[in-house]
Design a protein around this motif. Sequence first.
Motif, PDB file in Angstrom:
ATOM      1  N   PHE A 106       0.822  -1.225   0.000  1.00 58.89           N
ATOM      2  CA  PHE A 106       0.000   0.000   0.000  1.00 58.89           C
ATOM      3  C   PHE A 106       0.851   1.267   0.000  1.00 58.89           C
ATOM      4  O   PHE A 106       0.337   2.358  -0.223  1.00 58.89           O
ATOM      5  CB  PHE A 106      -0.920   0.058   1.235  1.00 58.89           C
ATOM      6  CG  PHE A 106      -1.881  -1.096   1.362  1.00 58.89           C
ATOM      7  CD1 PHE A 106      -2.278  -1.826   0.232  1.00 58.89           C
ATOM      8  CD2 PHE A 106      -2.411  -1.460   2.603  1.00 58.89           C
ATOM      9  CE1 PHE A 106      -3.168  -2.885   0.358  1.00 58.89           C
ATOM     10  CE2 PHE A 106      -3.290  -2.519   2.728  1.00 58.89           C
ATOM     11  CZ  PHE A 106      -3.659  -3.238   1.604  1.00 58.89           C
ATOM     12  N   VAL A 107       2.130   1.132   0.342  1.00 59.64           N
ATOM     13  CA  VAL A 107       2.984   2.328   0.451  1.00 59.64           C
ATOM     14  C   VAL A 107       4.019   2.297  -0.678  1.00 59.64           C
ATOM     15  O   VAL A 107       5.036   1.598  -0.579  1.00 59.64           O
ATOM     16  CB  VAL A 107       3.688   2.367   1.835  1.00 59.64           C
ATOM     17  CG1 VAL A 107       4.574   3.599   1.958  1.00 59.64           C
ATOM     18  CG2 VAL A 107       2.648   2.358   2.943  1.00 59.64           C
ATOM     19  N   PRO A 108       3.763   3.008  -1.749  1.00 64.69           N
ATOM     20  CA  PRO A 108       4.705   2.965  -2.873  1.00 64.69           C
ATOM     21  C   PRO A 108       6.025   3.669  -2.553  1.00 64.69           C
ATOM     22  O   PRO A 108       7.096   3.220  -2.964  1.00 64.69           O
ATOM     23  CB  PRO A 108       3.945   3.681  -4.002  1.00 64.69           C
ATOM     24  CG  PRO A 108       2.844   4.445  -3.345  1.00 64.69           C
ATOM     25  CD  PRO A 108       2.587   3.833  -2.024  1.00 64.69           C
ATOM     26  N   ASP A 109       5.941   4.740  -1.789  1.00 64.38           N
ATOM     27  CA  ASP A 109       7.155   5.513  -1.500  1.00 64.38           C
ATOM     28  C   ASP A 109       7.852   4.927  -0.279  1.00 64.38           C
ATOM     29  O   ASP A 109       7.454   5.163   0.859  1.00 64.38           O
ATOM     30  CB  ASP A 109       6.760   6.966  -1.243  1.00 64.38           C
ATOM     31  CG  ASP A 109       7.956   7.793  -0.804  1.00 64.38           C
ATOM     32  OD1 ASP A 109       9.102   7.317  -0.977  1.00 64.38           O
ATOM     33  OD2 ASP A 109       7.746   8.904  -0.282  1.00 64.38           O
ATOM     34  N   LYS A 110       8.882   4.117  -0.534  1.00 67.64           N
ATOM     35  CA  LYS A 110       9.558   3.462   0.587  1.00 67.64           C
ATOM     36  C   LYS A 110      10.921   4.083   0.848  1.00 67.64           C
ATOM     37  O   LYS A 110      11.807   3.443   1.412  1.00 67.64           O
ATOM     38  CB  LYS A 110       9.711   1.968   0.290  1.00 67.64           C
ATOM     39  CG  LYS A 110       8.378   1.253   0.135  1.00 67.64           C
ATOM     40  CD  LYS A 110       8.586  -0.249   0.051  1.00 67.64           C
ATOM     41  CE  LYS A 110       7.262  -0.972  -0.041  1.00 67.64           C
ATOM     42  NZ  LYS A 110       6.516  -0.664  -1.278  1.00 67.64           N
ATOM     43  N   LYS A 111      11.071   5.308   0.413  1.00 64.45           N
ATOM     44  CA  LYS A 111      12.381   5.950   0.573  1.00 64.45           C
ATOM     45  C   LYS A 111      12.772   5.996   2.047  1.00 64.45           C
ATOM     46  O   LYS A 111      11.958   6.347   2.902  1.00 64.45           O
ATOM     47  CB  LYS A 111      12.332   7.375   0.008  1.00 64.45           C
ATOM     48  CG  LYS A 111      12.524   7.416  -1.489  1.00 64.45           C
ATOM     49  CD  LYS A 111      12.549   8.831  -2.001  1.00 64.45           C
ATOM     50  CE  LYS A 111      12.397   8.818  -3.507  1.00 64.45           C
ATOM     51  NZ  LYS A 111      11.731  10.002  -4.018  1.00 64.45           N
ATOM     52  N   SER A 112      14.025   5.651   2.296  1.00 69.51           N
ATOM     53  CA  SER A 112      14.478   5.640   3.680  1.00 69.51           C
ATOM     54  C   SER A 112      14.623   7.071   4.188  1.00 69.51           C
ATOM     55  O   SER A 112      14.814   8.001   3.408  1.00 69.51           O
ATOM     56  CB  SER A 112      15.796   4.898   3.792  1.00 69.51           C
ATOM     57  OG  SER A 112      16.692   5.430   2.850  1.00 69.51           O
ATOM     58  N   GLU A 113      14.523   7.186   5.502  1.00 72.96           N
ATOM     59  CA  GLU A 113      14.604   8.517   6.085  1.00 72.96           C
ATOM     60  C   GLU A 113      16.035   8.857   6.418  1.00 72.96           C
ATOM     61  O   GLU A 113      16.842   7.987   6.753  1.00 72.96           O
ATOM     62  CB  GLU A 113      13.775   8.556   7.369  1.00 72.96           C
ATOM     63  CG  GLU A 113      12.304   8.676   7.068  1.00 72.96           C
ATOM     64  CD  GLU A 113      11.462   8.483   8.303  1.00 72.96           C
ATOM     65  OE1 GLU A 113      11.933   7.857   9.263  1.00 72.96           O
ATOM     66  OE2 GLU A 113      10.311   8.932   8.294  1.00 72.96           O
ATOM     67  N   SER A 114      16.339  10.112   6.308  1.00 73.56           N
ATOM     68  CA  SER A 114      17.687  10.543   6.665  1.00 73.56           C
ATOM     69  C   SER A 114      17.574  11.313   7.969  1.00 73.56           C
ATOM     70  O   SER A 114      16.644  12.093   8.166  1.00 73.56           O
ATOM     71  CB  SER A 114      18.212  11.408   5.522  1.00 73.56           C
ATOM     72  OG  SER A 114      19.216  12.228   5.986  1.00 73.56           O
ATOM     73  N   PHE A 115      18.488  11.035   8.903  1.00 77.75           N
ATOM     74  CA  PHE A 115      18.404  11.666  10.221  1.00 77.75           C
ATOM     75  C   PHE A 115      19.448  12.768  10.329  1.00 77.75           C
ATOM     76  O   PHE A 115      20.630  12.539  10.068  1.00 77.75           O
ATOM     77  CB  PHE A 115      18.624  10.627  11.319  1.00 77.75           C
ATOM     78  CG  PHE A 115      17.609   9.522  11.253  1.00 77.75           C
ATOM     79  CD1 PHE A 115      16.366   9.674  11.846  1.00 77.75           C
ATOM     80  CD2 PHE A 115      17.887   8.350  10.563  1.00 77.75           C
ATOM     81  CE1 PHE A 115      15.418   8.661  11.765  1.00 77.75           C
ATOM     82  CE2 PHE A 115      16.941   7.335  10.481  1.00 77.75           C
ATOM     83  CZ  PHE A 115      15.704   7.491  11.082  1.00 77.75           C
ATOM     84  N   ALA A 116      18.988  13.934  10.692  1.00 76.64           N
ATOM     85  CA  ALA A 116      19.892  15.094  10.747  1.00 76.64           C
ATOM     86  C   ALA A 116      20.670  15.098  12.056  1.00 76.64           C
ATOM     87  O   ALA A 116      20.444  15.904  12.950  1.00 76.64           O
ATOM     88  CB  ALA A 116      19.080  16.370  10.606  1.00 76.64           C
ATOM     89  N   LEU A 117      21.578  14.118  12.186  1.00 80.13           N
ATOM     90  CA  LEU A 117      22.422  14.046  13.383  1.00 80.13           C
ATOM     91  C   LEU A 117      23.851  14.399  12.989  1.00 80.13           C
ATOM     92  O   LEU A 117      24.259  14.159  11.847  1.00 80.13           O
ATOM     93  CB  LEU A 117      22.421  12.617  13.959  1.00 80.13           C
ATOM     94  CG  LEU A 117      21.100  12.080  14.474  1.00 80.13           C
ATOM     95  CD1 LEU A 117      21.222  10.599  14.784  1.00 80.13           C
ATOM     96  CD2 LEU A 117      20.667  12.848  15.706  1.00 80.13           C
TER      97      LEU A 117
END
Lengths: 750, 63
Positions: A106-117
Amino acid sequence: MPKLDYLALTKEQVAEYTALCRNGAPAPCSAPCPFGLEVRTFIDKCENGKWKPAYKLMRSAFVFPQLVSKLCPGYCKNACVRGGKNTARLGGSIELGALERAVCTFVPDKKSESFALPPKQEKIAVIGAGAAGLSAALCLVNKKFGVTVFEQNDGWGGGLRENADFAVFDGEFTESFSKTDVEFRFSERITDTAQLAGYNAVIIATESPDAAFGKTPVSEDSLWCGGKHFTVGGARGADTMHGIADGRRAALAVETWLQTGTPSPHVLSPNAGHTPDTDGAACPQVTPAGVGGYTQEEAVREASRCLQCDCSNCMKSCELLRTYKKLPQPIATEVFSDTRVTPPFSAHTITRETYSCNECGFCAGICPECINMGEVFDISRRARFSKGENLAAIHDFWLREMDFHVGEGLYSTADSGENCEYVFFPGCQLGAYLPETVKKTYELLSKKYSVGLLGACCGAPAHWAGDDDRRDLVIAELRRQIARFNAGERQAPKLVFACSTCGKMLKKHLPELETVSVYELLTACGLESADISEEWAVFDPCAAREDENTQAAVRKLLGAAGVSAQELPEKGRCCGYGGLIRLANPELYGEVTKNRVGLSDAPFAVYCANCRSVFADEGKPARHVLELVLGTHEEIKPKIDDRRKNVLALCAEFDGEGRQVPKEEALRLIIDNDLYERLDRDLISLEDMRFVIENSPEKGGVFETADGSRLCYCEIGVLVYWVRYAERGGAVEILDAYYHRMKFGQEDAK
Amino acid sequence: MSENTVKCVKCGVALVLTKTVFQYMGRSFTHDVPTCPKCGAALIDRELAKGKMAEVERQLEDK
């Protein structure tokens, strides 16, 4: 349960008292999940069609959601309350795996998240690019460590490369690492960890413990092998799913170890801690209509089968907790913080709740940890009283009644001289409501036993008001009165209670005396058949909930008298009277009484005079068990004045010389029946009104209104009473009466 | 009930609206109620006792 000391209450004590509350504890399905997925939250998202947040929850827990949803064997399934032994009844466990796979589609956009650390200086080596190694590498790089993965083969995946769905997994790995700077050194075999001297930590993610360079974790629940080495997945004998979970754990463990020098185990699976709710309706698993798994509509339906297992037994059954929507732990904290209130800078937060609790303990009976919120509120009452912060006005009527019953209204046969084996203690209200029943019971007991009679109050009103000193004065008077039955050498008499609240109070505060219920003694007295045809439902009072002997004796008595009795769906509920909540919270009192009345259409056979009076006020047919079995059908709703007269008549009959039934007072009062009933329900008696009329000229004030009637006031106890009346020849007609709690005066007299 | 039509029986005079101090739960405030100008006895009718006063009593109890 720990005991609470209200005089020296600490935050730790109250926290400990309710610490075992299981509300909010992980659901049973979360416990076996290697990833510790918060299943209730995940299901909630699915049920509401929030697919992206559901996917994010999966990614946080699973690291590689597509891979895990395809390959996980479903450790949760056997733990699901709908599954296992309940499958036939409840339709089978929730298809969590199928739901997870559907969410991925159901979720086409599976782009991983980038963490601003900010990037970290430490470099971590990962040996092995199988699922566990990749999981560790991804979790570490997300924490901004510098990560290098060494893999002897020419690509990632390890054993997964043989899987038919490897293309999918390969795509997920590629997407997951696409925005990271993980250095993959394929076709580079590490033969000795000494080769990795330049790294701050080494994650060994090889395929088996044999290939773990001789490193084993320091304990079963740890990944740390000492030094800078950690093992994950196959290297410590784990399967693929536990290996991926290990990757997440390793990143946490490495971070803690680098910061503190001690790696904590970081076990992801929580301990499930509650009794699952299994009263959900049977409802079969949703089977996907197509071959591609659930449609969104099907997924919502399957998710909605989840029982959202959580313990809220007390909230469901207790009107008070339900009304205020407060759970045991926050209540306990507020009980503590209320003892630290410093007006005007801070205010109490649970005053109304404190005085709205019936203190019936029903919650403890249905709590898997036996937490009794009544005790917690009781602590609050005592703490408030000791600081002068109690609500005196809401208990004043009953405290004055109590004073009457241990003073002018106390009756005893001790003067008749004989030592006796038993002392029948009918309690204040049985004599007030059912004087003939008290007499007949005493008569019957006297035929079989050596028994005396003591009519008084047990001190419960003072206890409920939080006034220990006043309660102890009553107890001291009872002790003195009981000693009068025992002038000789003989053993102290046993106390025979009719009211279970008296029974509890006597057991607790006169522990040196033996107690037994009158119902138990009467079972040996040989009752005649009561010739009652209708069926009754036994309403056990809350105070008798744990008194199985009394419960059994009551049923035996009813049976012997030929009274047909049925059981209620819930035993030992408070009728509403307990804790004297009526004036503190009239709305809640109304709800409680209404719910109790609704427990059965059958008339109630009660064995507490207060239950009888509560149901009489509500118009519910109810009789005392003693009335039924002895055939003494007494007045259903005697008024306050009648009850007082009833008691004084018992005093005149039993208390020996000098006590007479009081004659009519000099001031003759006339009152309309409806008004009298209304005022009686407002707890205003004719005696109070007479007192106000007689004393207002000196102690209050008297006004004459335009219609010639008079309005007068004076204080009784902590209340200010007002009476409007008109003189009618030699009598006084009452036109109205009311009271308020505030005191008033002129400004200069402040 | 108009204060002018009500008399204090003890003093025989009509009541007048007077600032009166109310106290409850350790707090106090003032409100105008019909009062005997001689002896200071104040009259609280049912409407005030069971209406506004009951409401304020409850609020003060909850603090």
